[in-house]
Design a protein around this motif. Structure first.
Motif, PDB file in Angstrom:
ATOM      1  N   GLY A  44      17.839 -10.185 -13.436  1.00  0.00           N
ATOM      2  CA  GLY A  44      16.623 -10.081 -14.237  1.00  0.00           C
ATOM      3  C   GLY A  44      16.088 -11.466 -14.570  1.00  0.00           C
ATOM      4  O   GLY A  44      16.690 -12.472 -14.187  1.00  0.00           O
ATOM      5  N   PRO A  45      14.961 -11.500 -15.258  1.00  0.00           N
ATOM      6  CA  PRO A  45      14.426 -12.804 -15.648  1.00  0.00           C
ATOM      7  C   PRO A  45      15.367 -13.505 -16.614  1.00  0.00           C
ATOM      8  O   PRO A  45      16.091 -12.861 -17.378  1.00  0.00           O
ATOM      9  CB  PRO A  45      13.094 -12.454 -16.313  1.00  0.00           C
ATOM     10  CG  PRO A  45      13.176 -11.007 -16.671  1.00  0.00           C
ATOM     11  CD  PRO A  45      14.159 -10.368 -15.740  1.00  0.00           C
ATOM     12  N   GLY A  46      15.371 -14.817 -16.582  1.00  0.00           N
ATOM     13  CA  GLY A  46      16.197 -15.578 -17.510  1.00  0.00           C
ATOM     14  C   GLY A  46      15.614 -15.530 -18.910  1.00  0.00           C
ATOM     15  O   GLY A  46      14.512 -15.032 -19.133  1.00  0.00           O
ATOM     16  N   ASP A  47      16.388 -16.045 -19.866  1.00  0.00           N
ATOM     17  CA  ASP A  47      15.917 -16.117 -21.246  1.00  0.00           C
ATOM     18  C   ASP A  47      16.062 -17.556 -21.700  1.00  0.00           C
ATOM     19  O   ASP A  47      17.172 -17.981 -22.000  1.00  0.00           O
ATOM     20  CB  ASP A  47      16.744 -15.174 -22.119  1.00  0.00           C
ATOM     21  CG  ASP A  47      16.287 -15.200 -23.576  1.00  0.00           C
ATOM     22  OD1 ASP A  47      15.169 -15.680 -23.827  1.00  0.00           O
ATOM     23  OD2 ASP A  47      17.062 -14.758 -24.433  1.00  0.00           O
ATOM     24  N   PRO A  48      14.995 -18.371 -21.726  1.00  0.00           N
ATOM     25  CA  PRO A  48      13.607 -18.007 -21.424  1.00  0.00           C
ATOM     26  C   PRO A  48      13.395 -17.831 -19.913  1.00  0.00           C
ATOM     27  O   PRO A  48      14.170 -18.356 -19.116  1.00  0.00           O
ATOM     28  CB  PRO A  48      12.831 -19.219 -21.943  1.00  0.00           C
ATOM     29  CG  PRO A  48      13.774 -20.361 -21.766  1.00  0.00           C
ATOM     30  CD  PRO A  48      15.136 -19.795 -22.058  1.00  0.00           C
ATOM     31  N   PRO A  49      12.322 -17.111 -19.538  1.00  0.00           N
ATOM     32  CA  PRO A  49      12.106 -16.864 -18.114  1.00  0.00           C
ATOM     33  C   PRO A  49      11.639 -18.091 -17.336  1.00  0.00           C
ATOM     34  O   PRO A  49      11.763 -18.113 -16.109  1.00  0.00           O
ATOM     35  CB  PRO A  49      11.023 -15.786 -18.099  1.00  0.00           C
ATOM     36  CG  PRO A  49      10.333 -15.898 -19.421  1.00  0.00           C
ATOM     37  CD  PRO A  49      11.357 -16.391 -20.391  1.00  0.00           C
ATOM     38  N   GLY A  50      11.114 -19.091 -18.057  1.00  0.00           N
ATOM     39  CA  GLY A  50      10.662 -20.296 -17.362  1.00  0.00           C
ATOM     40  C   GLY A  50       9.268 -20.112 -16.789  1.00  0.00           C
ATOM     41  O   GLY A  50       8.809 -18.991 -16.573  1.00  0.00           O
ATOM     42  N   ALA A  51       8.585 -21.222 -16.550  1.00  0.00           N
ATOM     43  CA  ALA A  51       7.257 -21.163 -15.939  1.00  0.00           C
ATOM     44  C   ALA A  51       7.376 -20.575 -14.537  1.00  0.00           C
ATOM     45  O   ALA A  51       8.314 -20.883 -13.803  1.00  0.00           O
ATOM     46  CB  ALA A  51       6.655 -22.563 -15.863  1.00  0.00           C
ATOM     47  N   GLU A  52       6.444 -19.710 -14.194  1.00  0.00           N
ATOM     48  CA  GLU A  52       6.456 -19.056 -12.883  1.00  0.00           C
ATOM     49  C   GLU A  52       7.788 -18.340 -12.623  1.00  0.00           C
ATOM     50  O   GLU A  52       8.293 -18.302 -11.496  1.00  0.00           O
ATOM     51  CB  GLU A  52       6.146 -20.067 -11.764  1.00  0.00           C
ATOM     52  CG  GLU A  52       4.781 -20.715 -11.957  1.00  0.00           C
ATOM     53  CD  GLU A  52       4.485 -21.805 -10.934  1.00  0.00           C
ATOM     54  OE1 GLU A  52       5.268 -21.977  -9.996  1.00  0.00           O
ATOM     55  OE2 GLU A  52       3.444 -22.472 -11.097  1.00  0.00           O
ATOM     56  N   ARG A  53       8.349 -17.764 -13.686  1.00  0.00           N
ATOM     57  CA  ARG A  53       9.637 -17.075 -13.602  1.00  0.00           C
ATOM     58  C   ARG A  53      10.689 -17.911 -12.871  1.00  0.00           C
ATOM     59  O   ARG A  53      11.342 -17.448 -11.926  1.00  0.00           O
ATOM     60  CB  ARG A  53       9.499 -15.708 -12.920  1.00  0.00           C
ATOM     61  CG  ARG A  53       8.861 -14.674 -13.837  1.00  0.00           C
ATOM     62  CD  ARG A  53       9.138 -13.275 -13.337  1.00  0.00           C
ATOM     63  NE  ARG A  53       8.050 -12.373 -13.740  1.00  0.00           N
ATOM     64  CZ  ARG A  53       7.733 -11.255 -13.113  1.00  0.00           C
ATOM     65  NH1 ARG A  53       8.419 -10.881 -12.041  1.00  0.00           N
ATOM     66  NH2 ARG A  53       6.776 -10.510 -13.530  1.00  0.00           N
ATOM     67  N   ALA A  54      10.834 -19.147 -13.324  1.00  0.00           N
ATOM     68  CA  ALA A  54      11.772 -20.053 -12.669  1.00  0.00           C
ATOM     69  C   ALA A  54      13.219 -19.602 -12.843  1.00  0.00           C
ATOM     70  O   ALA A  54      14.064 -19.885 -12.001  1.00  0.00           O
ATOM     71  CB  ALA A  54      11.606 -21.460 -13.221  1.00  0.00           C
ATOM     72  N   ASN A  55      13.518 -18.909 -13.930  1.00  0.00           N
ATOM     73  CA  ASN A  55      14.918 -18.657 -14.280  1.00  0.00           C
ATOM     74  C   ASN A  55      15.327 -17.229 -13.945  1.00  0.00           C
ATOM     75  O   ASN A  55      14.502 -16.338 -13.813  1.00  0.00           O
ATOM     76  CB  ASN A  55      15.141 -18.956 -15.754  1.00  0.00           C
ATOM     77  CG  ASN A  55      14.772 -20.401 -16.075  1.00  0.00           C
ATOM     78  OD1 ASN A  55      14.733 -21.233 -15.174  1.00  0.00           O
ATOM     79  ND2 ASN A  55      14.481 -20.679 -17.324  1.00  0.00           N
ATOM     80  N   LEU A  56      16.625 -17.063 -13.840  1.00  0.00           N
ATOM     81  CA  LEU A  56      17.194 -15.823 -13.330  1.00  0.00           C
ATOM     82  C   LEU A  56      18.538 -15.612 -14.007  1.00  0.00           C
ATOM     83  O   LEU A  56      19.303 -16.540 -14.194  1.00  0.00           O
ATOM     84  CB  LEU A  56      17.393 -15.986 -11.818  1.00  0.00           C
ATOM     85  CG  LEU A  56      18.055 -14.879 -11.018  1.00  0.00           C
ATOM     86  CD1 LEU A  56      17.132 -13.676 -10.936  1.00  0.00           C
ATOM     87  CD2 LEU A  56      18.368 -15.378  -9.619  1.00  0.00           C
ATOM     88  N   THR A  57      18.807 -14.386 -14.396  1.00  0.00           N
ATOM     89  CA  THR A  57      20.099 -14.044 -14.980  1.00  0.00           C
ATOM     90  C   THR A  57      20.727 -12.944 -14.151  1.00  0.00           C
ATOM     91  O   THR A  57      20.043 -11.999 -13.748  1.00  0.00           O
ATOM     92  CB  THR A  57      19.917 -13.537 -16.427  1.00  0.00           C
ATOM     93  OG1 THR A  57      19.327 -14.577 -17.198  1.00  0.00           O
ATOM     94  CG2 THR A  57      21.247 -13.157 -17.041  1.00  0.00           C
ATOM     95  N   VAL A  58      21.996 -13.071 -13.887  1.00  0.00           N
ATOM     96  CA  VAL A  58      22.723 -12.037 -13.150  1.00  0.00           C
ATOM     97  C   VAL A  58      23.906 -11.612 -13.999  1.00  0.00           C
ATOM     98  O   VAL A  58      24.676 -12.461 -14.454  1.00  0.00           O
ATOM     99  CB  VAL A  58      23.209 -12.553 -11.781  1.00  0.00           C
ATOM    100  CG1 VAL A  58      23.986 -11.474 -11.051  1.00  0.00           C
ATOM    101  CG2 VAL A  58      22.032 -13.017 -10.940  1.00  0.00           C
ATOM    102  N   GLU A  59      24.033 -10.322 -14.253  1.00  0.00           N
ATOM    103  CA  GLU A  59      25.150  -9.802 -15.041  1.00  0.00           C
ATOM    104  C   GLU A  59      25.844  -8.702 -14.260  1.00  0.00           C
ATOM    105  O   GLU A  59      25.194  -7.760 -13.801  1.00  0.00           O
ATOM    106  CB  GLU A  59      24.665  -9.206 -16.370  1.00  0.00           C
ATOM    107  CG  GLU A  59      24.086 -10.235 -17.309  1.00  0.00           C
ATOM    108  CD  GLU A  59      23.793  -9.665 -18.690  1.00  0.00           C
ATOM    109  OE1 GLU A  59      24.397  -8.637 -19.058  1.00  0.00           O
ATOM    110  OE2 GLU A  59      22.959 -10.259 -19.384  1.00  0.00           O
ATOM    111  N   VAL A  60      27.135  -8.834 -14.112  1.00  0.00           N
ATOM    112  CA  VAL A  60      27.889  -7.757 -13.479  1.00  0.00           C
ATOM    113  C   VAL A  60      27.799  -6.531 -14.370  1.00  0.00           C
ATOM    114  O   VAL A  60      28.068  -6.616 -15.571  1.00  0.00           O
ATOM    115  CB  VAL A  60      29.363  -8.149 -13.286  1.00  0.00           C
ATOM    116  CG1 VAL A  60      30.136  -7.022 -12.624  1.00  0.00           C
ATOM    117  CG2 VAL A  60      29.473  -9.418 -12.453  1.00  0.00           C
ATOM    118  N   PRO A  61      27.373  -5.380 -13.838  1.00  0.00           N
ATOM    119  CA  PRO A  61      27.278  -4.180 -14.681  1.00  0.00           C
ATOM    120  C   PRO A  61      28.655  -3.766 -15.206  1.00  0.00           C
ATOM    121  O   PRO A  61      29.667  -3.981 -14.539  1.00  0.00           O
ATOM    122  CB  PRO A  61      26.738  -3.108 -13.719  1.00  0.00           C
ATOM    123  CG  PRO A  61      26.232  -3.844 -12.530  1.00  0.00           C
ATOM    124  CD  PRO A  61      26.991  -5.125 -12.456  1.00  0.00           C
TER     125      PRO A  61
END
Lengths: 262, 262
Positions: free
Chosen positions: A243-260
């Motif tokens: 999903g988007p990172g927190d913060p998502p960053g300009a132009e959705r630069a950031n990314l978060t990955v979480e193992v379900p």
């Protein structure tokens, strides 16, 4: 031990297309494209053996990680669709847009920018060149328009392969005008037309239409053979792990990955 | 347009090793392994053309994303090391551990567990089988022990390829007993011994030892030909863009990726 087939990668013309591609002067961040994450090229058989060509729209977070298109929620729905037709392996999926989109209203108008269109036509031409593709299914308006534009271009002249439109796999946005039922009704029509035309699926099976909602069996995992080596099972069989990172960053630069959670 | 070579993937025995590999009953989460993220197999030429074999320790966050080992901070240091020897392409890098480690004190004792060892020996044997490897360099104690164990095993009997140990590329932990200078002194000794033995590097060049600190030129980007297609330049030429999630999750389940500011 785990035994999992993996995607051994593009060959011939497809390999060249993954080696030389439009940059961020074609897919500009300022035009709504998530060019920071790089291109995501395809999923499936980029080796000349595909008999079904699938055209989608653009990659998102999940695909930025797997580096294969249609591998998140939309991808699992599309996988269920093609498997209903008996295509378990011999498909090639490409997108209308090579890079992700963070702002549709800014980006969609660039569908036929020269650099976007020329490169996309090379993929379509490469997919058709072996003469094995017997049907094209496009998901969503940009994909459908992309195919129509190809047919009207010099590269697409004389192409007569059967084309079926279908709604975008996540067209049923919560609170939007298209319900889950609307989406599946649309897909049932598309499936019945395709099923009647397809002569050489991987598995010959009677067409079982969708009911009122997607069942677990209609949301299969992404086959390991479509993904890089070593991608763990939870990335293939669950959604929303990226999903988007927190913060998502300009132009959705950031990314978060979480193992379900299991 | 961007023109970037990419890793076209493992072939022959290497392909088989990426298709069948130890699972999380061998690399247990409870033993300190980050098995949730899946295996990360190699970087470089997994196709029988490598003339230098590099052995590292285990993959971390960056490598969970790129699906190639030694592609983060440690990887760029190692890249600078092998390029000083003139190896710009003809190397194969593998790790002592196939999966990442989140707790070294729990995990390192499993270096020679039967399932860990047998699979690792298959990689070493595959690397040596074409008869082209002229030197092995191991980074860190687990890597060195892994190689020694191989030499003492039936599969390693008769192997006489030159082996050079070196400190782990990030052995200079802040506040730890090994300074940056200690690390580079150690690497200079290793380089001089390797340089004297190597007969067929990709580029013949005089050996330029490290000074008191790493220069920008000694931290080259990871070559695009070592990575999947479409990996953007910032992933190859900056460090620390991948890190633990917030919260990190049990067994470091979570991962955050942020595009570095320009």
């Amino acid at each position: 031990m785990i035994t999992d087939a993996f995607d051994t990668g593009p060959t011939r013309r497809f390999r060249t297309l993954c080696r030389r591609y439009p940059d961020d002067t074609v897919y500009r961040g300022a035009d709504g494209f998530r060019s920071l994450w790089g291109p995501v090229f395809y999923r499936g058989r980029a080796n000349g053996t595909a008999r079904l060509l699938v055209v989608g729209q653009d990659p998102a977070q999940t695909e930025a990680f797997t580096r294969r298109i249609l591998s998140g929620q939309a991808g699992r729905r599309v996988q269920g669709f093609v498997e209903k037709l008996g295509f378990t392996s011999s498909y090639l999926m490409v997108n209308a847009f090579l890079y992700g989109i963070y702002n549709q209203s800014m980006a969609l108008g660039h569908l036929n920018d020269p650099g976007v269109l020329e490169y996309r036509h090379r993929w379509f031409a490469a997919a058709l060149a072996p003469g094995r593709v017997e049907a094209v299914v496009t998901f969503g308006n940009p994909a459908s328009q992309a195919w129509q534009t190809f047919l009207g271009s010099p590269e697409g002249a004389g192409v007569s392969v059967f084309h079926q439109r279908a709604l975008h796999p996540t067209a049923d946005k919560p609170g939007g005008p298209i319900s889950r039922r609307d989406l599946l009704d649309n897909w049932n029509v598309a499936l019945s037309r395709l099923h009647a035309r397809v002569t050489a699926p991987d598995v010959v099976r009677p067409l079982v239409p969708y009911g009122g909602d997607l069942t677990p069996g209609e949301l299969p995992g992404i086959p390991s053979r479509d993904l890089p080596a070593g991608i763990p099972p939870w990335m293939r069989s669950t959604d929303f792990w990226a999903g988007p990172g927190d913060p998502p960053g300009a132009e959705r630069a950031n990314l978060t990955v979480e193992v379900p959670s299991p």
